[in-house]
Design an enzyme around this catalytic site. Sequence first.
Site, PDB file in Angstrom:
ATOM      1  N   ASN A 124       2.558  32.163 -19.059  1.00  0.00           N
ATOM      2  CA  ASN A 124       3.687  32.188 -18.122  1.00  0.00           C
ATOM      3  C   ASN A 124       4.822  32.996 -18.752  1.00  0.00           C
ATOM      4  O   ASN A 124       5.319  32.647 -19.834  1.00  0.00           O
ATOM      5  CB  ASN A 124       4.121  30.733 -17.855  1.00  0.00           C
ATOM      6  CG  ASN A 124       5.259  30.649 -16.870  1.00  0.00           C
ATOM      7  OD1 ASN A 124       6.231  31.382 -16.983  1.00  0.00           O
ATOM      8  ND2 ASN A 124       5.165  29.740 -15.917  1.00  0.00           N
ATOM      9  N   ASP A 138       7.799  33.718 -17.338  1.00  0.00           N
ATOM     10  CA  ASP A 138       9.109  33.485 -16.692  1.00  0.00           C
ATOM     11  C   ASP A 138      10.279  33.645 -17.666  1.00  0.00           C
ATOM     12  O   ASP A 138      11.308  34.234 -17.341  1.00  0.00           O
ATOM     13  CB  ASP A 138       9.195  32.055 -16.136  1.00  0.00           C
ATOM     14  CG  ASP A 138       8.301  31.835 -14.936  1.00  0.00           C
ATOM     15  OD1 ASP A 138       7.728  32.818 -14.426  1.00  0.00           O
ATOM     16  OD2 ASP A 138       8.176  30.673 -14.514  1.00  0.00           O
ATOM     17  N   HIS A 139      10.110  33.065 -18.871  1.00  0.00           N
ATOM     18  CA  HIS A 139      11.272  33.041 -19.771  1.00  0.00           C
ATOM     19  C   HIS A 139      11.517  34.363 -20.485  1.00  0.00           C
ATOM     20  O   HIS A 139      12.572  34.549 -21.091  1.00  0.00           O
ATOM     21  CB  HIS A 139      11.187  31.842 -20.717  1.00  0.00           C
ATOM     22  CG  HIS A 139      11.286  30.561 -19.940  1.00  0.00           C
ATOM     23  ND1 HIS A 139      12.352  30.287 -19.124  1.00  0.00           N
ATOM     24  CD2 HIS A 139      10.417  29.541 -19.773  1.00  0.00           C
ATOM     25  CE1 HIS A 139      12.156  29.132 -18.513  1.00  0.00           C
ATOM     26  NE2 HIS A 139      10.986  28.662 -18.895  1.00  0.00           N
ATOM     27  N   HIS A 171       6.607  32.447 -11.805  1.00  0.00           N
ATOM     28  CA  HIS A 171       7.151  31.585 -10.756  1.00  0.00           C
ATOM     29  C   HIS A 171       8.323  32.320 -10.112  1.00  0.00           C
ATOM     30  O   HIS A 171       9.362  32.525 -10.750  1.00  0.00           O
ATOM     31  CB  HIS A 171       7.620  30.264 -11.391  1.00  0.00           C
ATOM     32  CG  HIS A 171       8.130  29.251 -10.409  1.00  0.00           C
ATOM     33  ND1 HIS A 171       8.483  27.975 -10.784  1.00  0.00           N
ATOM     34  CD2 HIS A 171       8.333  29.306  -9.069  1.00  0.00           C
ATOM     35  CE1 HIS A 171       8.891  27.304  -9.726  1.00  0.00           C
ATOM     36  NE2 HIS A 171       8.821  28.094  -8.667  1.00  0.00           N
ATOM     37  N   ARG A 186      11.149  31.913  -8.125  1.00  0.00           N
ATOM     38  CA  ARG A 186      11.984  30.821  -7.595  1.00  0.00           C
ATOM     39  C   ARG A 186      12.895  31.319  -6.492  1.00  0.00           C
ATOM     40  O   ARG A 186      13.295  32.486  -6.497  1.00  0.00           O
ATOM     41  CB  ARG A 186      12.845  30.225  -8.715  1.00  0.00           C
ATOM     42  CG  ARG A 186      12.107  29.272  -9.600  1.00  0.00           C
ATOM     43  CD  ARG A 186      13.061  28.669 -10.612  1.00  0.00           C
ATOM     44  NE  ARG A 186      12.433  27.561 -11.297  1.00  0.00           N
ATOM     45  CZ  ARG A 186      12.529  26.298 -10.910  1.00  0.00           C
ATOM     46  NH1 ARG A 186      13.258  25.971  -9.863  1.00  0.00           N
ATOM     47  NH2 ARG A 186      11.927  25.343 -11.584  1.00  0.00           N
ATOM     48  N   ARG A 242      16.151  32.991 -10.575  1.00  0.00           N
ATOM     49  CA  ARG A 242      16.823  32.883 -11.879  1.00  0.00           C
ATOM     50  C   ARG A 242      16.103  33.668 -12.973  1.00  0.00           C
ATOM     51  O   ARG A 242      16.698  34.015 -13.974  1.00  0.00           O
ATOM     52  CB  ARG A 242      16.968  31.413 -12.284  1.00  0.00           C
ATOM     53  CG  ARG A 242      15.662  30.732 -12.567  1.00  0.00           C
ATOM     54  CD  ARG A 242      15.846  29.306 -13.049  1.00  0.00           C
ATOM     55  NE  ARG A 242      16.275  28.416 -11.992  1.00  0.00           N
ATOM     56  CZ  ARG A 242      16.231  27.090 -12.098  1.00  0.00           C
ATOM     57  NH1 ARG A 242      15.822  26.529 -13.217  1.00  0.00           N
ATOM     58  NH2 ARG A 242      16.608  26.326 -11.102  1.00  0.00           N
ATOM     59  N   HIS A 243      14.796  33.875 -12.802  1.00  0.00           N
ATOM     60  CA  HIS A 243      14.103  34.688 -13.809  1.00  0.00           C
ATOM     61  C   HIS A 243      13.256  35.784 -13.147  1.00  0.00           C
ATOM     62  O   HIS A 243      13.647  36.939 -13.130  1.00  0.00           O
ATOM     63  CB  HIS A 243      13.315  33.841 -14.824  1.00  0.00           C
ATOM     64  CG  HIS A 243      12.637  32.609 -14.301  1.00  0.00           C
ATOM     65  ND1 HIS A 243      11.785  32.631 -13.228  1.00  0.00           N
ATOM     66  CD2 HIS A 243      12.678  31.310 -14.721  1.00  0.00           C
ATOM     67  CE1 HIS A 243      11.320  31.413 -13.019  1.00  0.00           C
ATOM     68  NE2 HIS A 243      11.862  30.576 -13.889  1.00  0.00           N
ATOM     69  N   GLU A 293       3.178  31.045  -9.063  1.00  0.00           N
ATOM     70  CA  GLU A 293       3.672  29.698  -8.747  1.00  0.00           C
ATOM     71  C   GLU A 293       4.750  29.852  -7.691  1.00  0.00           C
ATOM     72  O   GLU A 293       5.630  30.709  -7.812  1.00  0.00           O
ATOM     73  CB  GLU A 293       4.289  29.056  -9.988  1.00  0.00           C
ATOM     74  CG  GLU A 293       3.318  28.811 -11.109  1.00  0.00           C
ATOM     75  CD  GLU A 293       4.026  28.316 -12.368  1.00  0.00           C
ATOM     76  OE1 GLU A 293       5.265  28.178 -12.369  1.00  0.00           O
ATOM     77  OE2 GLU A 293       3.327  28.088 -13.351  1.00  0.00           O
ATOM     78  N   THR A 309      13.763  23.082 -15.020  1.00  0.00           N
ATOM     79  CA  THR A 309      12.385  23.562 -14.922  1.00  0.00           C
ATOM     80  C   THR A 309      11.704  22.693 -13.879  1.00  0.00           C
ATOM     81  O   THR A 309      12.343  21.804 -13.317  1.00  0.00           O
ATOM     82  CB  THR A 309      11.680  23.483 -16.301  1.00  0.00           C
ATOM     83  OG1 THR A 309      10.337  23.959 -16.170  1.00  0.00           O
ATOM     84  CG2 THR A 309      11.646  22.070 -16.863  1.00  0.00           C
ATOM     85  N   THR A 310      10.417  22.958 -13.584  1.00  0.00           N
ATOM     86  CA  THR A 310       9.745  22.183 -12.542  1.00  0.00           C
ATOM     87  C   THR A 310       9.626  20.723 -12.990  1.00  0.00           C
ATOM     88  O   THR A 310       8.856  20.405 -13.892  1.00  0.00           O
ATOM     89  CB  THR A 310       8.340  22.782 -12.253  1.00  0.00           C
ATOM     90  OG1 THR A 310       8.473  24.196 -12.196  1.00  0.00           O
ATOM     91  CG2 THR A 310       7.800  22.244 -10.944  1.00  0.00           C
ATOM     92  N   GLU A 331      -3.501  21.543 -10.778  1.00  0.00           N
ATOM     93  CA  GLU A 331      -2.934  21.762 -12.106  1.00  0.00           C
ATOM     94  C   GLU A 331      -2.188  20.488 -12.458  1.00  0.00           C
ATOM     95  O   GLU A 331      -1.224  20.109 -11.773  1.00  0.00           O
ATOM     96  CB  GLU A 331      -1.987  22.970 -12.140  1.00  0.00           C
ATOM     97  CG  GLU A 331      -1.392  23.139 -13.543  1.00  0.00           C
ATOM     98  CD  GLU A 331      -0.717  24.469 -13.784  1.00  0.00           C
ATOM     99  OE1 GLU A 331      -1.107  25.480 -13.168  1.00  0.00           O
ATOM    100  OE2 GLU A 331       0.229  24.488 -14.599  1.00  0.00           O
ATOM    101  N   HIS A 372       6.987  28.420 -22.118  1.00  0.00           N
ATOM    102  CA  HIS A 372       8.194  28.247 -22.932  1.00  0.00           C
ATOM    103  C   HIS A 372       7.905  28.250 -24.433  1.00  0.00           C
ATOM    104  O   HIS A 372       8.563  28.972 -25.196  1.00  0.00           O
ATOM    105  CB  HIS A 372       8.891  26.946 -22.505  1.00  0.00           C
ATOM    106  CG  HIS A 372      10.220  26.753 -23.137  1.00  0.00           C
ATOM    107  ND1 HIS A 372      10.428  25.864 -24.165  1.00  0.00           N
ATOM    108  CD2 HIS A 372      11.410  27.351 -22.911  1.00  0.00           C
ATOM    109  CE1 HIS A 372      11.692  25.921 -24.542  1.00  0.00           C
ATOM    110  NE2 HIS A 372      12.317  26.808 -23.791  1.00  0.00           N
TER     111      HIS A 372
HETATM  112  N1  PXP Z   1       2.610  25.263 -14.895  1.00  0.00           N
HETATM  113  C1  PXP Z   1       3.558  25.144 -13.936  1.00  0.00           C
HETATM  114  C2  PXP Z   1       3.125  24.811 -12.551  1.00  0.00           C
HETATM  115  C3  PXP Z   1       4.920  25.361 -14.225  1.00  0.00           C
HETATM  116  O1  PXP Z   1       5.846  25.239 -13.253  1.00  0.00           O
HETATM  117  C4  PXP Z   1       5.271  25.746 -15.540  1.00  0.00           C
HETATM  118  C5  PXP Z   1       6.698  26.035 -15.848  1.00  0.00           C
HETATM  119  O2  PXP Z   1       7.129  27.134 -15.121  1.00  0.00           O
HETATM  120  C6  PXP Z   1       4.254  25.877 -16.488  1.00  0.00           C
HETATM  121  C7  PXP Z   1       2.936  25.609 -16.150  1.00  0.00           C
HETATM  122  C8  PXP Z   1       4.535  26.311 -17.896  1.00  0.00           C
HETATM  123  O3  PXP Z   1       5.325  25.353 -18.530  1.00  0.00           O
HETATM  124  P1  PXP Z   1       5.993  25.696 -19.936  1.00  0.00           P
HETATM  125  O4  PXP Z   1       6.892  26.850 -19.725  1.00  0.00           O
HETATM  126  O5  PXP Z   1       6.701  24.436 -20.298  1.00  0.00           O
HETATM  127  O6  PXP Z   1       4.861  26.021 -20.875  1.00  0.00           O
END
Ligand code: PXP
Length: 258
Positions: free
Chosen positions: A27, A29-30, A65, A67, A71-72, A92, A122-123, A173, A235
């Site tokens: 992921n 996103d960050h 994701h 959103r 935001r990202h 996502e 976060t989610t 998931e 993350h």
């Molecule tokens: N799976 C889903 C559905 C999520 O929403 C997220 C966070 O965006 C993750 C996995 C990954 O989580 P993390 O960033 O804590 O590893």
Amino acid sequence: MKNKISESKAKQTPKKKLKNKIRLGVNIDHIATLRQVRGGTTDYPNLLDMAKRAVKGGANQITIHLREDRRHIQLKDVILLSKSCPVPLNLEMAVTSQMVTIAKKYRPAWVCLVPEKREELTTEGGLDVKKGFSQFHPYVEKIQRMGIEISTFIEPNLEQVEASAELGADAIELHTGKWVQLSGVAKQKEWKRLCDAAEWAHRLGMNVHAGHGLDYAHAKAICKLPYLEEVNIGHSLVCYALESGLEGAVHKMRKILK
Ligand code: PXP
């Protein structure tokens, strides 16, 4: 003439079942968070380049994701990655008509349905598939008709697993965030809930994915989850990348500043 949709679809190869290996969705996103804290005005970090680096490291898919508050990840990232990401893309998204339109247009290999609150960091918590069933059902059909597979991001709860199966989800998931945070007996109980949900999902014919909050230690432990096919991790990986990469980055800057 090929339209934009079929071009992006042509590049989105389906996920492969990996023999004796858990599929790793990275992921990113960050990475986009770091770009967006400067309002997206910098040309670094380059998301496609980062996705390619993750693939070099062994990522089997890239997860993002989009959103509502952007935001990202931005829409331009979805467009670029759906065309050029070298591995399948897992999008996502909240279950809204706007997001379904985006999924239909850019056709990721998978869509993971998640709950979304603007104020959350976060989610937080899984999707309530049972409660939202009649709202989600028409959207799920529309998405799957485009050849996109669907997972639901849920708490390890048997009712939510059943509702996901009834909805026609290809996978669940399991939200591992709570398990990661807990300790002692409470952690063991949450682990049992995760195992029961995974077993039940498998019996109902769905694939088992897991994610949220997984670090190296919990990634090692999650391998023991029955029928686990895929994890999505973001993350911790971005943090580990900083830990292992900062020294070299400063060293390069130091050399430039002779
Ligand atoms: N799976 C889903 C559905 C999520 O929403 C997220 C966070 O965006 C993750 C996995 C990954 O989580 P993390 O960033 O804590 O590893």
